[in-house]
Design a protein around this motif. Sequence first.
Motif, PDB file in Angstrom:
ATOM      1  N   UNK A 140       0.464  -1.437   0.087  1.00  0.00           N
ATOM      2  CA  UNK A 140       0.131   0.116   0.056  1.00  0.00           C
ATOM      3  C   UNK A 140       0.954   1.584   0.241  1.00  0.00           C
ATOM      4  N   UNK A 141       0.580   2.301   0.229  1.00  0.00           N
ATOM      5  CA  UNK A 141       0.890   3.912   0.251  1.00  0.00           C
ATOM      6  C   UNK A 141       1.641   3.220   1.711  1.00  0.00           C
ATOM      7  N   UNK A 142       2.023   3.527   2.976  1.00  0.00           N
ATOM      8  CA  UNK A 142       2.223   4.008   3.831  1.00  0.00           C
ATOM      9  C   UNK A 142       3.480   2.774   3.891  1.00  0.00           C
ATOM     10  N   UNK A 143       3.997   2.841   2.473  1.00  0.00           N
ATOM     11  CA  UNK A 143       5.563   1.541   3.074  1.00  0.00           C
ATOM     12  C   UNK A 143       6.548   2.754   4.444  1.00  0.00           C
ATOM     13  N   UNK A 144       6.777   1.591   5.272  1.00  0.00           N
ATOM     14  CA  UNK A 144       7.088   2.458   6.388  1.00  0.00           C
ATOM     15  C   UNK A 144       9.057   1.484   6.253  1.00  0.00           C
ATOM     16  N   UNK A 145       9.284   1.788   7.915  1.00  0.00           N
ATOM     17  CA  UNK A 145      10.883   0.970   8.287  1.00  0.00           C
ATOM     18  C   UNK A 145       9.558  -0.349   8.872  1.00  0.00           C
ATOM     19  N   UNK A 146      10.716  -1.277   8.703  1.00  0.00           N
ATOM     20  CA  UNK A 146      10.374  -2.415   9.231  1.00  0.00           C
ATOM     21  C   UNK A 146       9.373  -2.888  10.380  1.00  0.00           C
ATOM     22  N   UNK A 147       8.375  -3.109  11.079  1.00  0.00           N
ATOM     23  CA  UNK A 147       8.300  -3.474  12.328  1.00  0.00           C
ATOM     24  C   UNK A 147       6.460  -2.679  12.468  1.00  0.00           C
ATOM     25  N   UNK A 148       6.819  -1.742  11.588  1.00  0.00           N
ATOM     26  CA  UNK A 148       5.845  -1.045  11.619  1.00  0.00           C
ATOM     27  C   UNK A 148       4.276  -1.154  11.133  1.00  0.00           C
ATOM     28  N   UNK A 149       3.115  -1.552  11.591  1.00  0.00           N
ATOM     29  CA  UNK A 149       2.291  -2.286  11.324  1.00  0.00           C
ATOM     30  C   UNK A 149       1.468  -1.123  10.288  1.00  0.00           C
ATOM     31  N   UNK A 150       1.386  -2.755   9.456  1.00  0.00           N
ATOM     32  CA  UNK A 150      -0.108  -2.321   8.050  1.00  0.00           C
ATOM     33  C   UNK A 150      -1.176  -1.107   8.569  1.00  0.00           C
ATOM     34  N   UNK A 151      -0.957  -0.440   8.204  1.00  0.00           N
ATOM     35  CA  UNK A 151      -2.024   0.633   8.728  1.00  0.00           C
ATOM     36  C   UNK A 151      -2.776   1.109   6.592  1.00  0.00           C
ATOM     37  N   UNK A 152      -4.414   0.747   6.620  1.00  0.00           N
ATOM     38  CA  UNK A 152      -5.136   0.287   5.917  1.00  0.00           C
ATOM     39  C   UNK A 152      -5.896   1.533   5.855  1.00  0.00           C
ATOM     40  N   UNK A 153      -6.654   2.447   6.571  1.00  0.00           N
ATOM     41  CA  UNK A 153      -7.267   3.482   6.324  1.00  0.00           C
ATOM     42  C   UNK A 153      -7.105   4.433   8.060  1.00  0.00           C
TER      43      UNK A 153
END
Length: 200
Positions: A140-153
């Motif tokens: 998705x859009x919010x590709x963040x550092x490893x360990x960051x939870x997937x945020x879909x909304x």
Amino acid sequence: ILQHYGVGVVAISKGAEIALAMAAFLPQVKATVCINGPNIVTGFPLTYGDVYIPGIPYETERILVSETGAIQLLYNFADPRRPEHEASLLPLEKAKGPILLIIGEDDRSYDSKTYAKEAKARSDRFGKKDVRVLSFPKAGHLLEPPGSPLCQVSHSPILPLPVMWGGELKAHCAAQEICWRETQDFLRLHIVGPSTQSKL
């Protein structure tokens, strides 16, 4: 130190637009990583010294609202490939250093895949061969550092409804692992250099 090494810039979303503008107009920027951002100026114009780049307009009538009440901004901007928006394109061919464009193909906020494809095509056309695209299906859009939870909304402070970001759990998390490693390797190579020893 800054004069010797230069600056590396890493940014996501609207910040990636600003990062590409910095790469195009600031010679100190030696390497740029843009995550799910546009290759154009969006919304408000960009001004820097004598530089003026108009923003392509928002098309709010194209915002999609899901059954849950979250909005998808994927089609919120006019098509940057239209001739009338050529002046809004960022001149990436002026960048002094390489550019890494990272894309989540399930981005629900920007048409990142199209933006990256157009950025690469423009760079190639002008003879700038150091623009690389790294693309991840189902991320998705919010590709963040490893360990960051997937945020879909999530909620946005500037919008009345929650915003959809996209991504499927396993694919998105795997993409974050790879992106983090690729970003670090890219900056080490182009900012620090392979032969430089840390003094720490």
